[in-house]
Every structure is written in C-alpha cells, then in structure tokens.
Design a protein around this motif. Structure first.
Motif, PDB file in Angstrom:
ATOM      1  N   ASP A  86       0.866  -1.180   0.000  1.00 53.79           N
ATOM      2  CA  ASP A  86       0.000   0.000   0.000  1.00 53.79           C
ATOM      3  C   ASP A  86       0.900   1.227   0.000  1.00 53.79           C
ATOM      4  O   ASP A  86       1.684   1.424   0.934  1.00 53.79           O
ATOM      5  N   THR A 293      -6.478   6.541  -3.860  1.00 52.99           N
ATOM      6  CA  THR A 293      -7.088   6.611  -2.511  1.00 52.99           C
ATOM      7  C   THR A 293      -8.620   6.577  -2.556  1.00 52.99           C
ATOM      8  O   THR A 293      -9.283   7.386  -1.910  1.00 52.99           O
ATOM      9  N   ALA A 295     -10.558   4.309  -1.331  1.00 53.91           N
ATOM     10  CA  ALA A 295     -11.135   3.824  -0.074  1.00 53.91           C
ATOM     11  C   ALA A 295     -11.306   4.957   0.931  1.00 53.91           C
ATOM     12  O   ALA A 295     -12.255   4.965   1.726  1.00 53.91           O
ATOM     13  N   ASN A 336      -1.409   1.132  -6.236  1.00 56.72           N
ATOM     14  CA  ASN A 336      -2.308   0.976  -5.095  1.00 56.72           C
ATOM     15  C   ASN A 336      -1.889   1.857  -3.915  1.00 56.72           C
ATOM     16  O   ASN A 336      -0.786   1.717  -3.380  1.00 56.72           O
ATOM     17  N   SER A 338      -4.120   3.655  -0.539  1.00 57.81           N
ATOM     18  CA  SER A 338      -5.483   3.722  -0.013  1.00 57.81           C
ATOM     19  C   SER A 338      -5.757   4.900   0.905  1.00 57.81           C
ATOM     20  O   SER A 338      -6.895   5.280   1.104  1.00 57.81           O
ATOM     21  N   GLN A 348      -7.035  -2.529   4.460  1.00 58.70           N
ATOM     22  CA  GLN A 348      -6.398  -1.986   3.249  1.00 58.70           C
ATOM     23  C   GLN A 348      -6.905  -2.625   1.952  1.00 58.70           C
ATOM     24  O   GLN A 348      -6.835  -2.004   0.898  1.00 58.70           O
ATOM     25  N   GLU A 351      -9.187  -0.859  -0.871  1.00 55.61           N
ATOM     26  CA  GLU A 351      -8.742  -0.087  -2.035  1.00 55.61           C
ATOM     27  C   GLU A 351      -8.691  -0.972  -3.285  1.00 55.61           C
ATOM     28  O   GLU A 351      -9.114  -0.552  -4.359  1.00 55.61           O
TER      29      GLU A 351
END
Ligand code: ZN
Length: 427
Positions: A86, A293, A295, A336, A338, A348, A351
């Motif tokens: 992440d 980002t 999420a 990726n 998040s 996590q 995401e």
C-alpha cells in the motif's frame, strides 16, 4: 516482566512465529496456485521454496528441486501471492469517526499515537500488507522513523516501511485551522516556502525520510481547493530531494495542483480527485503514477452520513468514479494507495476491491498492489513479485483473487522476509 514471559506474549500477540532455529530450515509452500505479481494468470500447481529471507525457487512442482530438510506448509485451495503493498498509509492516524483529525493532531499525546501505530502496523501485516509507504505523521513529528526501526529490529511486528516524516506544506495552507489569527496552532505538517524549502527537504531527509511528501494544494471550508506551491517551488523540492536520492510524492486533489506537481516531475500524485483528461494525459506522458485513494473517499462519505446500499451514491464519489475512469483512459499508471488511517488499519484490501469496482481488471488491480507498487518504490529488485532472489514476502489467501478479489479478506498465511507471522492452523 521477565524476558521469557515477554517472548510468550509476543507469540500470542503475533500468532505462530517461526522460531530462530526453524527460520534456518528452508520452507516449501504448496498452494493450489501462485499469482506471481506479474503474469496475466495464476499458475496452478506451482510450489515456492524459501531459504532464509529470500525466495529460492518458484515453479511447477515437478520442476522445482525441494531441499531434503525443508519444512512444508500445505496451502490447499489457496493462492500464494506476493506480499501486498500500500503506497499511501498513515500509521499514526486512526479512523475519523473515532476521533476527528483535528483532535488526533491537537489532543492525543505522542506516546498514545505511537502505541496505536504499533497496533496499526500489526493489523496491516496480518491482513497481508508486507510493505507500506507511510505518507506523513500528521503532527506526530518523526515518530514514523522510530516505528520503522522498531519493526526492522523485530521489536514489534509490522510491514516494511518507507517513511516521509512530517511532509511539507506551504505556509498558512494546512490545518488545524479556524483559530484567531493571533493564536499559533501546531500544524499537521511542516511549513516552508521559497528558498527555505531546500533546508526543510534536507532536514527531513537527515532525520530519516526515505521519500519527501509535499502538499501541492489545499482545501478549506468555504473556499474549496486551491493550488499552493508554484511550479518553481515544487521543482526546487524535487531537485533537492533527487540529489539526495529521494523521490517526491505530491498530495493533489485539484487539477491545477496536479498539473504543477506533474510539471515539476514528482514521482507519484496522490488522490487526483478533480483530475480530467488533460492533466491525466500530462501525467501519462511524463510516466507519473496515480495513487487514487478510493477507499478514503468512500470512508469520508460514510462519515458524512452516506449509507451504502440505501442512499444514492454521493456526488463526490460519482465524480471520483468519473475522474478515475478518465485516468484509466488516458493511460495513467495506477498504483495501489489507499490512505489507510482515514479508515481502519487492516482494511487496506478495500482499495483493491474499489480499483476493480471503479473499472480495473482484477489482475491489473493486483499488479498495482504488487509488482507495479514495487516499481514505483524503486524496489522491484527486492519486492512485489514471486521470483528467485526477491525477499520472501508472501501471502496466501483462500480461493483465487484473480477471479474473486473478495478473497483478499481470507488471508491464511503471511510471511515477511522468510518469517511466518500467520499460518493455517493444522487440522
Ligand atoms: Zn494521506
């Protein structure tokens, strides 16, 4: 407390951990299939041999030489994949519906925040995330540098970390805000402008920053978003950091902030909410990845009262969905990231689920969280794929995430640097 008791507590706290002597023995992992982080499909019937902290070999079971003294971990029905990455975390933040960002920055003691952060690190690791790029302590100074050392020294379990310390904002552009102008309130990042940027970049690197994070724009109630640093200031940050071997990432939600950051040659752009085809084409042309980002945007809408499944999707998420689609169409590399911390650590995988929900193919989303993320970190010679010579950062999930990403929630094995932090219980 006697050290022997402490060892027991660590074992209880982290799940089954390979003992030092065990770690010397090679480990053979026998999943149903292997997603190597790069290939278009998972390989059925592969096995992976781990020696020390590295992957020794990976391939079809009948082609791989199995060391005689190896310990075998059977992973029936499971997919083995590289440890997840992440690129946008905040170990020193916890969800804003538990405490507002302002309260976390102004009222929570540093020691409290660090204690929480160690729990966050463990949650992320056990959820299969073996590497985080932590993007700013948000008022907690250089605590990320110490947390990284505690993890690397085996004092607390957690992912590998790349850290940024305090992050850099233009004077007067960040938060907490809204106080009388006479009152000086400590800010969630370090203020700097013009020529002082050079000193601040060097100071943060000197204190342990692996990357520099800069806020290319700001958002304030009533006024909305606005770019802050000039292109020249951003270029100075990038040049100063680059000469010390540090890449720069830029927070940017506005089109103008993104445009300036891209022109200055940053290594990644974070959020990108108001990006359009024009600025995404600029990013694609310059090879600058986006950490979207998604999420965090979803979580913020929930905190504002949105009930998924009951209420229509809020305008802000509809526009995020539309701009993400434009990023994909413009050919921007998606990495990726998040913004975990805004939402709960350990969650996590949300995401990656959203990357797919917003239009990516599952394998592409999984690459974003493995081989592509490792490349963005300039660590693809160490991480992000299952191939000989790389760190044995490996995760097994029940089922096949290249077909059904929700199985990323069913993590059964977590290995980092050859050490097992979680493994299936023997039946
Ligand atoms: Zn963030």
């Amino acid at each position: 407390m006697p050290p022997s008791m402490m060892a027991v507590l660590v074992l209880l706290a982290t799940g089954p951990v390979a003992l030092a002597a065990e770690a010397e023995r090679p480990v053979v992992l026998e999943p149903a299939r292997v997603f190597d982080g790069v290939s278009a499909e998972a390989h059925a019937g592969w096995v992976v041999v781990v020696k020390g902290d590295r992957i020794d070999s990976a391939g079809p079971a009948d082609k791989v030489k199995i060391p005689r003294d190896a310990r075998t971990i059977k992973l029936p029905g499971m997919t083995l994949l590289p440890g997840l990455i992440d690129l946008h975390s905040h170990l020193l933040l916890h969800p804003y519906n538990e405490a507002t960002w302002d309260d976390q920055v102004l009222k929570e003691p540093l020691a409290l925040r660090v204690c929480r952060a160690t729990n966050h690190a463990k949650s992320g690791l056990l959820a299969g995330f073996t590497m985080l790029r932590d993007l700013g302590t948000e008022g907690a100074g250089y605590a990320d540098v110490g947390i990284k050392q505690a993890i690397d020294q085996g004092i607390v379990p957690g992912p590998r970390l790349v850290v940024t310390t305090r992050a850099i904002v233009a004077t007067g552009s960040y938060a907490p805000r809204g106080f009388a102008p006479e009152v000086r309130v400590p800010q969630g990042a370090e203020e700097a402008d013009g020529a002082t940027l050079r000193r601040v970049v060097r100071d943060q690197i000197g204190r342990g920053a692996d990357w520099i994070k800069v806020y290319a724009d700001t958002w304030s109630p009533g006024k909305g978003g606005a770019a802050t640093f000039s292109v020249d200031e951003l270029k100075l940050i990038v040049a100063t950091a680059r000469s010390a071997g540090c890449p720069v990432c830029a927070h940017a939600t506005t089109k103008e902030g993104m445009r300036r950051a891209a022109l200055a040659g940053v290594a990644t752009i974070e959020h990108g909410d108001e990006g359009d085809v024009e600025v995404f084409r600029l990013m694609a042309a310059k090879g600058i990845p986006l950490c979207p980002t998604l999420a965090a945007s979803e979580a913020m809408s929930k905190y504002r009262g949105w009930r998924p499944g009951t209420d229509p999707e809020p305008k802000v998420l509809k526009s995020k969905r539309a701009s993400f689609k434009e990023a994909l169409e413009a050919g921007v590399l998606i990495a990726n990231g998040s913004d975990v911390g805004v939402f709960a650590h350990g969650d996590q995988a949300r995401e990656i689920e959203l990357l797919i929900d917003y239009g990516m193919r599952p394998v592409a989303a999984l690459r974003s969280a493995t081989s592509i993320a490792a490349k963005v970190l300039r660590m693809d010679d160490k991480l992000g794929a299952i191939k000989p010579g790389l760190f044995a950062d490996l995760v097994a999930v029940e089922g096949d995430p290249t077909r059904d990403v929700s199985v990323l929630r069913k993590v059964r094995l977590v290995m980092k640097g050859g050490i097992v932090y979680r493994e299936p219980q023997a039946k």
